[in-house]
Design a protein around this motif. Structure first.
Motif, PDB file in Angstrom:
ATOM      1  N   THR A 116       0.827  -1.208   0.000  1.00 45.84           N
ATOM      2  CA  THR A 116       0.000   0.000   0.000  1.00 45.84           C
ATOM      3  C   THR A 116       0.859   1.255   0.000  1.00 45.84           C
ATOM      4  N   SER A 117       1.928   1.252   0.810  1.00 47.91           N
ATOM      5  CA  SER A 117       2.807   2.425   0.884  1.00 47.91           C
ATOM      6  C   SER A 117       3.582   2.618  -0.412  1.00 47.91           C
ATOM      7  N   GLU A 135       9.262   5.114  -6.260  1.00 49.36           N
ATOM      8  CA  GLU A 135      10.538   4.407  -6.310  1.00 49.36           C
ATOM      9  C   GLU A 135      10.386   2.928  -6.631  1.00 49.36           C
ATOM     10  N   TYR A 136       9.413   2.248  -5.999  1.00 45.72           N
ATOM     11  CA  TYR A 136       9.295   0.804  -6.157  1.00 45.72           C
ATOM     12  C   TYR A 136       7.938   0.415  -6.721  1.00 45.72           C
ATOM     13  N   ALA A 137       7.925  -0.637  -7.538  1.00 49.49           N
ATOM     14  CA  ALA A 137       6.690  -1.178  -8.108  1.00 49.49           C
ATOM     15  C   ALA A 137       6.610  -2.659  -7.747  1.00 49.49           C
ATOM     16  N   PRO A 138       5.816  -3.027  -6.733  1.00 50.90           N
ATOM     17  CA  PRO A 138       5.689  -4.446  -6.360  1.00 50.90           C
ATOM     18  C   PRO A 138       4.978  -5.217  -7.470  1.00 50.90           C
ATOM     19  N   ILE A 159       6.991   1.489   8.212  1.00 58.40           N
ATOM     20  CA  ILE A 159       7.042   0.196   7.548  1.00 58.40           C
ATOM     21  C   ILE A 159       7.630   0.305   6.142  1.00 58.40           C
ATOM     22  N   ASN A 160       7.535   1.482   5.515  1.00 62.73           N
ATOM     23  CA  ASN A 160       8.039   1.622   4.138  1.00 62.73           C
ATOM     24  C   ASN A 160       9.471   2.147   4.089  1.00 62.73           C
TER      25      ASN A 160
END
Length: 670
Positions: free
Chosen positions: A161-162, A168-171, A251-252
């Motif tokens: 979610t974060s 920066e990041y793409a899950p 958490i992120n």
């Protein structure tokens, strides 16, 4: 198409709202006409004035409902489940309004038309927004790093979610060990098994693995990291859940893998009765308070609520830094603790006496020492002054001032030392052992442990810097091994061991399994997603070079001298009974050593260090920098250790003669 969407998203907010309203009007009208066509199967109702009257009433009313529900305040790129709920509610109200309006104008629509209208409206009005959101996220994918999240639990879900709102990041998926999760969807992402990771990396261009298992034990994290070592991408992690809950991290916050995770050593819960036995409601002094161990001792001590904490440090900046941190900690925890920052040296007996009497010190943790092996090897005289005589003066002052407990922080390098630093720490232990049996005022004990992670001079931050710089990583020897422990665990165990002491005890901390430094370097390279340069892989990223053992450095460290080891109430703390000299004999020896040190008689110093029960066995020539630069050789006299008062007086007279002759021959002493 993507460029057009990016331009659309950059429009002013007011213009985007106007466009949304106009699009909704078209979509609602189309949904109404489509519903009539699907239900009545002919175009004739479209040309009736009642139909358009119903539209003129229903659509403006629906737009007003959407606005009231905050529909146009929602940002499309961040649209979520809550926005979907508002869409459903607005469409349902619009369908009801359509049914009521058509009845009032006597349009004669079947009851199923409003129902079909609601379905079409939900698909068009909601679908367009989620379609645009998908296009936006897809456009971001071009600039984001593709990652896989290891751990499909609550931490992994929060992390997705974060990250989805970041740049920066793409899950692209989850990895989880539990078979029951395989193939399921979490936050819209599929959960894969660990065996599928290489395929994911190849098929989706995954560039990084993020560990989202903050509640896993260190031993379990070590197993996972071991399984990920051979993958060609770096591994990073999220903070521990304790830090997240305490507000120290989010958490992120993506971090490099902590070295304690590689060691896999799980901490043992502390025994509360031992932690506060020498601290609660007492006046506590920490020498070397600005150092790695000293500062962590201070943090742990504050949490046990002493009446007063004295920070003794010779470095002004280090003292300022730890005092500021502790003052903030005391204020945030609303603790009633007086903290005093004191500049001074443990070698100054007068100052130590004054401080202990004025503040009525009850417990001392003596962490002040020069600890870097090569540095002390190159500066022998100052190393002995600080580590040996600094301990002696502080211990004597503690006895004279009625201090209850004196805890010496020692090192594994004091065991069968091959260097001056380890020998000075063993001499400091001998001082505490002898004084413990010579008087009944102060209870002395010593705590011996190995390397701590993250301390000044530790190899771990050095390796991180060398990896970031592209290498090479420098290791002294392929077979060199060391014991490691985290600083907080070491400080807690020191405090607990100090509470167990009866007088003269040498406590040894269980450091776990020794670690090969070269293997540690290889693990750090692999987990950084890099390849090591070897003969078989000359095209790798980073090489490991071996510089050779430094002066006084050992291949293997030991924690015990004798075999008479006893387990204590704490599973990580042992005690050993070791050989020592009684105080009269040790005192005579220390006087001789002091004369040799005062006159910088380095060969004599080495002989004296070998005569003490330290098992000192130097493996190379004297490495002191000043001694090596002496151009005029001084008179070097080696005297045997004498113990009778008559012989001691004669020996002192000889020392004075040697000093006079040496000065006359050029002013240098060696």
């Amino acid at each position: 198409m993507i460029q057009t969407m990016e331009q659309l998203f950059r429009l002013p907010r007011r213009q985007k709202r106007v466009i949304q309203v106009l699009v909704d009007v078209v979509l609602l009208a189309g949904s109404f006409l489509g519903a009539m066509m699907l239900r009545l199967d002919n175009w004739s109702p479209i040309f009736e004035w009642e139909t358009w009257l119903s539209l003129l009433v229903t659509i403006p009313f629906s737009v007003m409902v959407f606005k009231w529900l905050g529909f146009y305040r929602a940002v499309i790129r961040y649209i979520n489940l809550k926005a979907l709920q508002a869409i459903v509610a607005g469409i349902l109200v619009s369908a009801v309004a359509l049914g009521v309006t058509s009845h009032l104008v006597d349009l004669g629509l079947p009851l199923t038309v409003p129902f079909i209208y609601a379905m079409l409206g939900l698909l068009t009005v909601g679908g367009v927004r989620f379609f645009l959101r998908g296009l936006y996220l897809r456009s971001l994918m071009r600039h984001k790093m593709r990652v896989v999240i290891y751990g499909a639990g609550s931490a992994g879900s929060q992390l997705v979610t974060s990250l989805s709102h970041g740049n920066e990041y793409a899950p692209i998926g989850f990895i989880d060990d539990w078979r029951g999760m395989y193939g399921t969807l979490v936050e819209g992402l599929k959960v894969y098994s660990p065996s599928e990771l290489p395929q994911l990396i190849e098929n989706y261009g995954v560039e990084r693995i993020l560990l989202a298992i903050p509640s896993a034990t260190r031993s379990r994290r070590r197993e996972i990291l071991k399984s990920l070592e051979n993958l060609p991408i770096p591994v990073q992690t999220v903070p521990a859940m304790d830090d997240v809950v305490a507000g120290r991290a989010r958490i992120n916050e993506i971090r490099d893998v902590a070295i304690e995770d590689l060691l896999g050593r799980d901490p043992v819960p502390s025994l509360p009765n031992l932690l506060d036995a020498n601290i609660r409601n007492k006046v506590v002094m920490v020498t070397g308070a600005g150092g790695s161990i000293g500062s962590e001792l201070c943090r742990q001590i504050v949490m046990q609520q002493p009446r007063q904490l004295l920070l003794l440090e010779i470095c002004e900046y280090a003292l300022y830094r730890i005092e500021s941190e502790l003052q903030q900690l005391v204020a945030s925890q609303d603790l009633q603790i007086s903290i005093k920052a004191l500049l001074g040296s443990v070698q100054q007996r007068t100052q130590m006496d004054a401080l202990m009497r004025i503040f009525q010190v009850q417990t001392i943790y003596h962490a002040a020492a020069y600890k870097h092996v090569p540095m002390v090897e190159h500066n022998v005289v100052e190393g002995i002054r600080n580590n040996v005589y600094g301990t002696l003066e502080t211990a004597r002052a503690a006895i004279d001032c009625g201090v209850e407990t004196f805890v010496l922080v020692s090192t594994d390098k004091a065991v069968r030392p091959t260097n001056v630093m380890g020998t000075t720490k063993r001499l400091a232990e001998l001082i505490c052992q002898a004084l413990a049996h010579h008087q009944q005022t102060t209870r002395f004990c010593m705590v011996r442990f190995g390397n701590v992670l993250g301390s000044s001079g530790s190899v771990v931050p050095l390796f991180h810097q060398q990896i970031k710089a592209g290498g090479p990583i420098t290791v002294t020897h392929p077979e060199i091994t060391r014991y490691f422990m985290t600083i907080p665990e070491a400080a807690q165990l020191v405090i607990q061991a100090g509470a167990m002491g009866r007088g003269g005890d040498v406590f040894v901390l269980d450091m776990g399994e020794p670690v090969k430094i070269a293997e540690l370097a290889r693990q750090m390279i692999r987990l950084s997603g890099l390849e090591m340069i070897t003969e078989d892989n000359p095209g790798g990223d980073i090489a490991i070079t071996y510089s050779g053992l430094r002066p006084g450095e050992k291949l293997y460290e030991e924690l015990l001298i004798g075999e008479n080891v006893t387990q204590t109430a704490h599973p990580r703390i042992m005690t050993a009974n070791e050989t020592f000299w009684q105080w009269p004999q040790l005192n005579a020896y220390l006087q001789q050593l002091y004369m040799a040190v005062s006159n910088a008689q380095h060969e004599w110093i080495r002989q004296l260090l070998q005569q003490a029960p330290t098992a000192y066995r130097p493996e190379g020539p004297i490495a002191d920098l000043v001694w090596k630069e002496c151009d005029v050789p001084a008179v070097r006299v080696v005297k045997p250790l004498r113990h009778s008062p008559t012989e001691q007086a004669a020996n002192h007279a000889d020392l004075l003669k040697v000093s006079t002759v040496s000065l006359a021959k050029g002013g240098t002493h060696s």
